[in-house]
Motif scaffolding. Structure first.
Motif, short mmCIF file in Angstrom:
data_model
loop_
_atom_site.label_atom_id
_atom_site.label_comp_id
_atom_site.label_asym_id
_atom_site.label_seq_id
_atom_site.Cartn_x
_atom_site.Cartn_y
_atom_site.Cartn_z
N GLU A 240 26.51 28.10 -98.77
CA GLU A 240 25.80 27.67 -97.57
C GLU A 240 26.01 28.65 -96.41
N ALA A 241 27.18 29.30 -96.37
CA ALA A 241 27.38 30.35 -95.37
C ALA A 241 26.36 31.46 -95.56
N GLY A 242 26.12 31.81 -96.81
CA GLY A 242 25.12 32.84 -97.09
C GLY A 242 23.72 32.41 -96.70
N MET A 243 23.39 31.14 -96.88
CA MET A 243 22.07 30.66 -96.50
C MET A 243 21.87 30.73 -94.99
N ALA A 244 22.87 30.28 -94.23
CA ALA A 244 22.75 30.33 -92.78
C ALA A 244 22.70 31.77 -92.28
N LEU A 245 23.53 32.62 -92.86
CA LEU A 245 23.55 34.03 -92.45
C LEU A 245 22.24 34.72 -92.82
N ASN A 246 21.65 34.34 -93.97
CA ASN A 246 20.40 34.93 -94.41
C ASN A 246 19.29 34.70 -93.38
N ASP A 247 19.17 33.46 -92.91
CA ASP A 247 18.11 33.19 -91.94
C ASP A 247 18.41 33.82 -90.58
N TRP A 248 19.69 33.92 -90.23
CA TRP A 248 20.02 34.61 -88.97
C TRP A 248 19.64 36.08 -89.06
N ALA A 249 19.95 36.71 -90.18
CA ALA A 249 19.64 38.13 -90.33
C ALA A 249 18.14 38.39 -90.43
N ALA B 234 23.72 29.29 -83.27
CA ALA B 234 24.24 28.16 -84.04
C ALA B 234 24.27 28.49 -85.53
N ALA B 235 23.23 29.16 -86.01
CA ALA B 235 23.20 29.55 -87.42
C ALA B 235 24.32 30.53 -87.75
N LEU B 236 24.55 31.51 -86.86
CA LEU B 236 25.62 32.48 -87.09
C LEU B 236 26.99 31.81 -87.04
N ALA B 237 27.17 30.88 -86.09
CA ALA B 237 28.45 30.17 -86.01
C ALA B 237 28.68 29.33 -87.26
#
Length: 352
Positions: free
Chosen positions: A49-58, A81-84
């Motif tokens: 899930e960290a990868g999913m949030a980071l993916n959309d942030w990037a 918020a997504a990066l955090a």
């Protein structure tokens, strides 16, 4: 920020493709799932899930053009918020892995580094599919190293044998506090799961614009080859060295050899484990191959996205087949129980 927006950001329908990684790793290493496996599953879920949030942030600037409905470009979730969330989930995943022992933490650290490198740097490079494949392979190895970690450490301290192995695997001989034996035993399964991930990731690079028939055809060939490999029993299970729990001695568990004149020319009847492996592998092939064939015949963005979604969902029967391949039929069938949940959620939240 609503629960629906976070569910879309974290792609919760794909979340159920994760627990099978650790379970397949545990069984491939020749051990029964235990508390360490549960910790590995928790760590895997957090890092995924960290990868999913980071993916959309990037990808927030790219998504503003190609996918303006995604949570960040639509304004439903702030980029900060997504990066955090990505950072907090990564820390939580590493914390859970640390509780499973140093070998598991080492693998989880490599997994986290691979996830962040993929999302921030490698995704749009030729190394992208290989990085994603490495992440899935490491996730399976995380389950292998975490399972039995406590008893490996106890066995090393006492100078006795390590954790109890599943019958026919013989992985319990001697102490192995670093878990190197578990990693070696699980490498073939990690390679199969990684190869599937590579093929699906190569197709996903075309899901926004479509137009490629080569990637779905190559993935279709890979799925066929992986299915052929997964249907066979894991090498080394028959005649494997088992440990006598009373003496710690290993002996070959080989059936008595019959005289050539007593051998029957008739092929043996299919066994229950073989039938289960065949059924699970068939489910894997059907789930992945049908949408890939459609995308190859008509490489439009919707059909390509459907092929990617099918490839993601196909990881569950593949994990189940890998567990059954290692002799853990119960674990394989338990993993298959996640299929209807993932299918139901996929109708509400896209896994891609």
């Amino acid at each position: 920020m609503t629960a629906r927006a976070w569910a879309e950001l974290l792609r919760i329908s794909a979340l159920f493709t994760v627990p099978g990684d650790a379970l397949a790793g545990a069984t491939a290493s020749g051990r029964r799932p235990d508390r360490g496996t549960a910790l590995a599953v928790g760590a895997s879920l957090c890092l995924y899930e960290a990868g999913m949030a980071l993916n959309d942030w990037a990808d927030r600037e790219e998504d503003a053009i190609d996918r303006p409905h995604r949570p960040i470009p639509s304004g439903r979730i702030a980029p900060a918020a997504a990066l955090a969330a990505a950072g907090a989930l990564t820390a939580a995943g590493l914390g859970l892995a640390a509780r499973a022992g140093r070998p598991a933490l080492a693998v989880a650290t490599g997994l986290a580094a691979t996830v962040w490198a993929y999302d921030l740097r490698l995704k749009h490079t030729p190394a992208g599919p290989a990085a994603m494949a490495a992440a899935r392979g490491l996730d399976l190895l995380l389950g292998a190293t975490a399972t039995g970690a406590a008893r490996r450490t106890t066995g090393a301290a006492r100078g006795g044998p390590g954790p109890e192995a599943m019958p026919g695997t013989g992985s319990a001989r001697g102490s192995d506090p670093a878990g190197r034996g578990s990693v070696r035993a699980a490498l073939p399964a990690a390679g199969l799961l990684g190869a599937h991930t590579y093929a699906v990731t190569a197709v996903s690079r075309h899901e926004a614009h479509g137009g490629s028939t080569t990637a779905p055809l190559a993935a279709l060939a890979a799925v066929a080859a992986l299915g052929a490999a997964a249907v066979h029993e894991q090498r080394g299970r028959r005649g494997a060295r088992e440990t006598d729990p009373r003496t710690g001695d290993g002996s070959r568990n080989e059936p008595p050899r019959s005289h050539p004149s007593h051998r029957s020319p008739v092929s043996p009847a299919p066994t229950v484990p073989g039938l289960v492996r065949t059924a699970l592998t068939g489910s894997y092939f059907r789930t992945a191959a049908v949408p890939l064939l459609h995308a190859a015949l008509n490489p439009s963005p919707p059909l390509t996205q459907r092929a990617v979604g099918g490839g993601i969902r196909a990881m569950i029967p593949l994990q189940a087949a890998l567990a059954a391949r290692a002799g853990a039929l119960g674990t394989g069938l338990a993993v298959m129980g996640l299929v209807p949940i993932a299918r139901t959620l996929a109708r509400k939240v896209s896994p891609t």
